[in-house]
Design an enzyme around this catalytic site. Structure first.
Site, PDB file in Angstrom:
ATOM      1  N   ALA A 224      14.346  63.246  83.004  1.00  0.00           N
ATOM      2  CA  ALA A 224      13.245  64.194  82.826  1.00  0.00           C
ATOM      3  C   ALA A 224      11.908  63.549  83.185  1.00  0.00           C
ATOM      4  CB  ALA A 224      13.221  64.702  81.385  1.00  0.00           C
TER       5      ALA A 224
ATOM      6  N   ASP B 155      12.722  57.596  69.142  1.00  0.00           N
ATOM      7  CA  ASP B 155      11.324  57.194  68.936  1.00  0.00           C
ATOM      8  C   ASP B 155      10.350  58.353  69.157  1.00  0.00           C
ATOM      9  OD1 ASP B 155      12.082  54.455  68.543  1.00  0.00           O
ATOM     10  OD2 ASP B 155      12.325  54.302  70.714  1.00  0.00           O
TER      11      ASP B 155
ATOM     12  N   GLN C  82      25.348  66.888  68.421  1.00  0.00           N
ATOM     13  CA  GLN C  82      26.607  67.087  69.137  1.00  0.00           C
ATOM     14  C   GLN C  82      27.494  65.848  69.092  1.00  0.00           C
ATOM     15  OE1 GLN C  82      27.059  67.739  73.651  1.00  0.00           O
ATOM     16  NE2 GLN C  82      27.689  69.651  72.717  1.00  0.00           N
TER      17      GLN C  82
ATOM     18  N   LEU D  14      31.690  56.923  76.087  1.00  0.00           N
ATOM     19  CA  LEU D  14      32.218  58.222  76.431  1.00  0.00           C
ATOM     20  C   LEU D  14      33.342  58.165  77.462  1.00  0.00           C
ATOM     21  CD1 LEU D  14      31.173  60.835  75.413  1.00  0.00           C
ATOM     22  CD2 LEU D  14      30.125  61.201  77.635  1.00  0.00           C
TER      23      LEU D  14
ATOM     24  N   GLU E  53      33.853  64.331  79.935  1.00  0.00           N
ATOM     25  CA  GLU E  53      34.507  65.628  79.887  1.00  0.00           C
ATOM     26  C   GLU E  53      35.166  65.968  81.224  1.00  0.00           C
ATOM     27  OE1 GLU E  53      32.522  68.253  77.384  1.00  0.00           O
ATOM     28  OE2 GLU E  53      32.858  69.986  78.661  1.00  0.00           O
TER      29      GLU E  53
ATOM     30  N   ARG F 181      32.568  71.584  73.071  1.00  0.00           N
ATOM     31  CA  ARG F 181      32.618  70.281  72.421  1.00  0.00           C
ATOM     32  C   ARG F 181      32.699  70.354  70.899  1.00  0.00           C
ATOM     33  NH1 ARG F 181      28.262  67.198  76.359  1.00  0.00           N
ATOM     34  NH2 ARG F 181      29.738  67.025  78.081  1.00  0.00           N
TER      35      ARG F 181
ATOM     36  N   GLU G 252      16.038  65.658  76.696  1.00  0.00           N
ATOM     37  CA  GLU G 252      16.789  65.700  75.438  1.00  0.00           C
ATOM     38  C   GLU G 252      15.877  65.707  74.214  1.00  0.00           C
ATOM     39  OE1 GLU G 252      19.933  62.840  75.131  1.00  0.00           O
ATOM     40  OE2 GLU G 252      20.454  63.422  73.079  1.00  0.00           O
TER      41      GLU G 252
ATOM     42  N   SER H 210      22.998  69.249  80.310  1.00  0.00           N
ATOM     43  CA  SER H 210      21.901  68.377  79.875  1.00  0.00           C
ATOM     44  C   SER H 210      21.188  67.743  81.068  1.00  0.00           C
ATOM     45  CB  SER H 210      22.398  67.301  78.918  1.00  0.00           C
ATOM     46  OG  SER H 210      23.249  66.403  79.575  1.00  0.00           O
TER      47      SER H 210
END
Lengths: 582, 293, 326
Positions: A14, A212, A231, A243, A246, A279, A375, A391
């Site tokens: 982002a 933060d 999540q 991870l 997925e 999820r 996020e 995301s």
């Protein structure tokens, strides 16, 4: 004091996308980007699966509205539908933008961008770069930061958000290498600080994901939204927590319990979509299997099995997942199933913003000079549960949008005035007090105790009693931190312990905000599952929760605000809240 | 059982470092190792053929290997670079797809690469096939007290990834040979690093700085001489040592021996026969220390 | 098991380095990073190092372990201790130390910037949809695109150690990745750029980068691919580096083995045209004559198989020409 037209905090997807958007649109602006890690090390780089967009390269009947519906349904109707509309309508364009920037998406035989299925999405719309999508995108974006010579404050940590007279004027920052403290003043500050997975003891997030930005926002007296929605990704590799994408289930992996069953078939909300269920549902069922004693060898995990996909498909489509198993457990998933359990993965809640990334105050009015994206923000496009592939998309859509918005916004905003000295003095006092901590408790012990408490009392299943217990324990640990913390390193050169002490403050604040929000939401929705209120309760709780420090900053207050349901005017039948069935 | 190898001499051992060929054949005679020279072989390309095209490197060296296969022998190299280049091609073709071998073979008029032999450096032949105990038995003049620093050469350690004779960062075969000969191995930073030779024709400063760092490190660690299994390293470390001294601004004067020269001394061969006078940096200190025992 | 871990400590840029040994209880399956974390969390909070994803993708935690650069989140204690008795952990090489195991990577990033590490599409018609890229066009970029910019290759690079101008293997791997991208419109400039001093020809082919790369970029192979592209250009300005490559092929084609004196004259002196080159060879030549080391042309013996080799190289060259490769 340093001055910038725009200061971006965080260099992940982002933040970097916003920076590139600003220099592309308004090359004359003085942009600064500050990050506690090199932007290329940001957690976005670890995103594996992909990014959804209705390019219709594979499924031609797909549409933005279908994508929007999947997203809203996945969110358990808590997403703001105006924001979801922006997200899904912009998706194809931002993908094409990235492609033009050089991102190496996986391709179809004819050279167009490939798209694959993903949990909760009704069409094949996930664009990807093998199973290193975040890496592929972030590296090109950061290359473009280099290209445009964006000023980066590398390994600087933000100590305070300067919020006075109802507006945001800059930040107080700490240089990790030298210990230097500086006020950085800006006409606009964009937070793109990511998530807080480290509040929990098992997470897919990197070490830097300590929330933060959320803590700084809350400490400045501003609200956070929907913090109870944490999540858990169903397939964290056991025991490390990293991870298994997925995408692995997208390619057809099975979830198997100790009895060798594909147990997703045994639950009414997952027997249709099986392993590709959303999820929250998948994570709950894994925990339910484990609680019923059907974990593998009665242990706290189940198996993720890809052996039936065959060697070639495993190597070409999910090489990274295979490599993870081999590296971390010595298991080659070509020959054996991987042990998995849910791992904290993503924060649906965050800093409330408008669809133009303007941060909203307690009174739901934009705070001048303050923006958030990615996020850390809560627009909200994910509501109570985020779909996979949404995301990265959020980061890029709203990162770009924030850049465009801010580029225009700062044109007629004067540089705010502020008195630098008190801020510097306060920061010096803080650092000094931490460096002087001479108690008996190691940071790691306090942090672990906090993470265990949050996981135990506000995990996949939670109830009033557990949450209250959690709040008490956090209080106790905070006191211990204040009274009994000890630091080995009392220097100011790359003092990682000092950083950990600062980050632990963030974990405390974020943890408390999660607990407080979870307590007031007496229903189950999406990722928030209350054992004492197992049903969704639209009458009372089809609304966002807000949580913030009281005026005197000693207590926590909560409030609510309405959910945007504007897509009902486009398609009332589908966008009217209804039971979420898959 | 007599050990017998298809001997691939390489360009340098037949030219500027003829002493390498002489000392290799010299010690082979004493050790009873039979060498059948590959008279029809060609230069391996020293890693530069690949820079034109990998297929060029593959075909030229598949032919070299095929010559050894025709004799039914393991190919012996005496140069780290030849070993790395030819060994790498052998690894690639031997363990790769059949189609790769077929493609290469289309171009080997009159020869056929099969992937049936090994490419092995003299060093490993001594350590693995001949054996260090057997070598010890043959020592006439123990090198007791001689402090030797090894300089392995990049291609020997890291050129091949399939066939690995030792750990590229913690090799010990040269040191083991030194010990077998009675000498004292000196470990120093740089023994596994680059001598700078590939850059010597155009990036001379960089090339000689590399050589200089390592030579200096060896001297500081107390080495009397450096021993290398690579004639290209030898060229840069010995023949260019005067230039190296100029670039780093320090006197060096450390003798550089080819591996078979050091072995030859221990086997009692005549220094002249081993070509020890053909060096740019005098080897007399080493010769004297050995002969004075 | 108890493991002894020796760590290079350095309090600041200016301080003298020192070694400190810790004893850590861990298992063979722990990563080196786990061990460092255990030390920092349980024993000594003053130990500084970088870490982040612990999953081999963010590139933060590259350090030297037992003598060569590794990603500490990727290498396991058991593997490291197969033939070593203790773990020796040092900061990356070729970069200044800030503190302990943390290095200043400014030069590493600046070198990357020098190759213009982004796909340029400025002069192309930007379509509304994506540029097309066939799977095989993308595939050839994959290994270079795996790069996580961890700095392991740069740490061990022999050329970077002595040559301030050399951009390094990471930068050249990235250079290949953008140069070979069919969407990039600056291929010609890039070929010129990477052919310059500081570019591909300053690599000494020591294989360290390939050896230590934790994610299979094999930078040396990418450097070779750039060199191939440069050598394929007909109108490239001649240089010693280029002559070096071309002469190798030429001489082997003629004689099978390299006639070293001919090689030296052709490459360094440009067949006598480069006077400076000629002068530079005089001291070496004199020395070699004096020591009887001179490979005189009349002593040179071509290979007995030279005709076969000539035919082979000609056939291969023709094949490469047919493919448009040379």
């Amino acid at each position: 004091m340093f001055d910038h037209d725009v200061l971006i905090v965080g260099g992940g997807l982002a933040g970097s996308r916003a920076a590139v958007a600003i220099v592309q649109n308004e090359p004359g602006l003085k942009v600064g980007l500050i990050s506690k890690v090199h932007p290329i090390r940001s957690h976005s780089v670890a995103a594996q699966g992909g990014m959804a967009a209705t390019l219709k390269n594979v499924d031609t009947e797909d549409s933005w509205l279908a994508h929007a519906f999947d997203t809203v349904k996945g969110s358990d109707y808590l997403a703001d539908q105006n924001a979801v509309e922006v997200l899904t309508r912009s998706a194809p364009d931002v993908i094409i933008d990235l492609e033009h920037l050089g991102v190496l998406f996986s391709r179809l035989e004819d050279g167009r961008i490939a798209q694959r299925p993903f949990g909760g999405h009704s069409y094949r719309r996930t664009c990807y770069a093998a199973d290193k999508t975040g890496h592929a995108i972030l590296h090109e974006l950061v290359s473009n930061l280099f290209r445009y010579g964006t000023k980066v404050y590398l390994e600087w940590y933000v100590l305070q958000l300067i919020h006075e007279e109802g507006e945001v004027k800059g930040v107080v920052a700490y240089c990790i290498e030298t210990g230097e403290i500086e006020v950085i003043r800006a006409k606009a500050v964009l937070f793109a600080t990511g998530g807080y997975g480290r509040v929990y003891n098992t997470t897919s997030n990197d070490f830097a994901s300590t929330g933060d930005g959320l803590c700084l926002t809350a400490t400045a007296g501003l609200p956070l939204q929907d913090m109870e929605f944490v999540q858990f990704h169903p397939t964290g590799l056991y025991p490390v927590g990293v991870l298994i994408s997925e995408a692995v289930r997208g390619e057809g992996a099975y979830l198997i319990n100790d009895q060798g069953e594909r147990f997703m078939a045994n639950y009414s909300d997952s027997h249709n979509k099986m392993e590709l269920s959303p999820r929250d549902i998948t994570s709950r069922h894994i925990v339910q299997e484990v609680r019923a004693g059907r974990g593998i060898k009665r242990g706290p995990f189940v198996h993720l099995d890809v052996r039936h996909l065959g060697r070639e498909k495993i190597i070409s489509r999910i090489p990274f997942a295979r490599e993870e198993g081999m590296r971390l457990l010595g298991i080659d998933c070509i020959d054996a199933p991987l042990p998995v359990r849910p791992t904290v993965h993503y924060s649906m809640g965050g800093i409330p913003t408008t669809v133009d990334c303007e941060v909203l105050g307690v009174d739901r009015k934009p705070i001048p000079g303050f923006f958030a994206a990615g996020e850390c923000a809560c627009v909200s496009v994910h509501g109570a549960n985020r779909l996979g592939s949404n995301s990265l998309l959020e980061c890029v859509v709203f990162g770009k949008r924030a850049g465009e918005k801010i580029g225009a916004y700062v044109q007629d905003r004067p540089m705010p005035t502020l008195e630098e000295r008190p801020y510097v003095q306060e920061a010096e006092k803080l650092i000094k007090s931490l460096l002087n901590k001479k108690g008996t408790a190691r940071i790691h012990d306090i942090r672990t105790a906090l993470q265990d408490a949050m996981t135990e009392h506000c995990g996949i299943f939670r109830d009033q009693q557990s949450i209250q217990k959690g709040l008490q324990e956090v209080q106790k640990l905070k006191e211990r931190y204040e009274k009994d913390l000890n630091l080995d390193d009392r220097g100011t050169i790359f003092n990682m312990e000092l950083m950990a002490a600062l980050e632990l403050r963030s974990l405390f604040t974020v943890g408390e905000m999660i607990l407080a929000s979870a307590l007031q939401r007496r229903e189950s929705r999406g990722a928030h599952y209350r054992s004492d209120y197992q049903q969704r309760d639209d009458a009372q709780f089809l609304k966002h929760s807000l949580v913030y420090l009281s005026q005197d900053k000693t207590g926590i207050e909560t409030n609510t605000c309405a959910v945007d349901l504007s897509l009902q005017t486009v398609d009332p039948e589908r966008f009217m809240p209804q039971e979420r069935k898959y | 059982m007599t050990l017998k190898y298809a001997y691939y001499p390489g360009c340098v051992a037949k030219g500027a470092c003829k002493e390498l060929h002489d000392s290799t054949t010299g010690i082979a005679r004493v050790l009873g190792i039979e060498l059948v020279e590959l008279e029809k072989a060609s230069c391996c390309g020293s890693g530069t053929f690949k820079e034109t095209d990998e297929f060029l490197e593959d075909t030229v060296n598949a032919r070299n290997i095929a010559l050894a296969e025709e004799l039914g022998l393991t190919m012996m190299t005496q140069c780290s670079t030849c070993q790395g280049v030819i060994g790498r091609v052998n690894d690639k073709l031997k363990y790769g797809e059949q189609s790769q071998r077929d493609h290469v073979n289309q171009y080997l008029d009159g020869h056929h690469y099969q992937g049936t032999t090994e490419v092995k450096h003299l060093l490993w032949i001594l350590v693995q096939d001949y054996g260090l105990d057997a070598l010890k038995q043959k020592v006439q003049k123990s090198l007791n007290g001689l402090k030797c620093g090894a300089f392995y050469g990049c291609y020997l350690l890291r050129g091949q990834t399939m066939t690995r004779y030792e750990d590229p960062y913690h090799p010990h075969s040269l040191e083991d040979v030194f010990t077998a000969l009675g000498a004292t191995p000196i470990e120093y930073e740089g023994r596994t690093q680059c001598c700078g030779w590939p850059l010597a024709s155009y990036a001379t400063n960089a090339s000689f700085s590399m050589a200089g760092r390592h030579l200096l490190a060896a001297i500081e660690a107390g080495a009397d001489c450096i021993v290398t299994p690579c004639p290209l390293c030898h060229l840069n470390l010995d023949s260019r040592q005067p230039e190296v001294e100029k670039v780093i601004g320090k006197k060096l004067g450390i003798p550089i021996l080819h591996l078979p020269q050091l072995i030859g001394l221990a086997l009692g061969l005549n220094p002249e026969q081993l070509g020890l006078s053909r060096h740019i940096v005098s080897t007399s200190s080493v010769i004297n220390s050995v002969l004075s025992r | 098991m108890k493991v002894s871990v020796r760590i290079r400590r350095q309090a600041s840029r200016e301080s003298k380095p020192d070694y400190q040994t810790y004893s850590v209880e861990c298992s063979e399956g722990n990563t080196i990073l786990d061990v460092l974390n255990k030390i920092q969390w349980e024993q000594d909070g003053s130990l500084a190092y970088r870490r982040n994803c612990r999953n081999a993708i963010c590139g933060s935690c590259a350090m030297r372990v037992n003598g060569r650069a590794v990603l500490t989140c990727q290498n396991l204690v058991g593997e490291e201790l197969e033939d070593q008795t203790e773990l020796l952990i040092q900061p990356l090489g070729n970069l200044p130390v800030i503190k302990d195991l943390v290095v200043d990577m400014t030069k590493f990033w600046n070198n990357l910037k020098k190759v213009d590490p982004y796909v340029s599409t400025a002069s192309r018609q930007i379509p509304e949809k994506e540029f097309l890229q066939l799977p095989e066009q993308r595939e050839k970029l994959q290994s270079a695109a795996n790069c996580i910019l961890c700095g392991a290759c740069y740490s061990e690079c022999n050329s970077a150690a002595v040559n301030d101008d050399f951009v390094g293997p990471h930068a050249l791997a990235k250079a290949y990745r953008v140069m070979a991208d069919n969407r990039d419109d600056r291929t010609k400039e890039r070929i010129e750029q990477y052919n310059q001093s500081g570019g591909v020809w300053d690599c000494t082919r020591c294989f360290n980068c390939n050896e230590v790369c934790p994610v299979g970029v094999e930078p040396l192979d990418r450097i070779s691919q750039i060199k191939q592209t440069i050598l394929q250009q007909e109108k490239m300005e001649d240089s010693t580096a280029l002559r070096h490559r071309r002469t190798m092929v030429e001489l082997v084609k003629e004689d099978g083995w390299i006639d070293e004196s001919k090689f030296g004259l052709k490459v360094v002196t440009d067949s006598g045209r480069d006077l400076k080159g000629l002068v530079s060879l005089i001291p070496l030549g004199t020395r070699m004559v004096v020591k009887g080391k001179m490979p005189w042309p009349w002593k040179f013996k071509p290979s007995a198989g030279k005709l076969e080799i000539k035919a082979l190289i000609n056939a291969v060259s023709q094949h490469l020409k047919d493919q448009g490769k040379i």
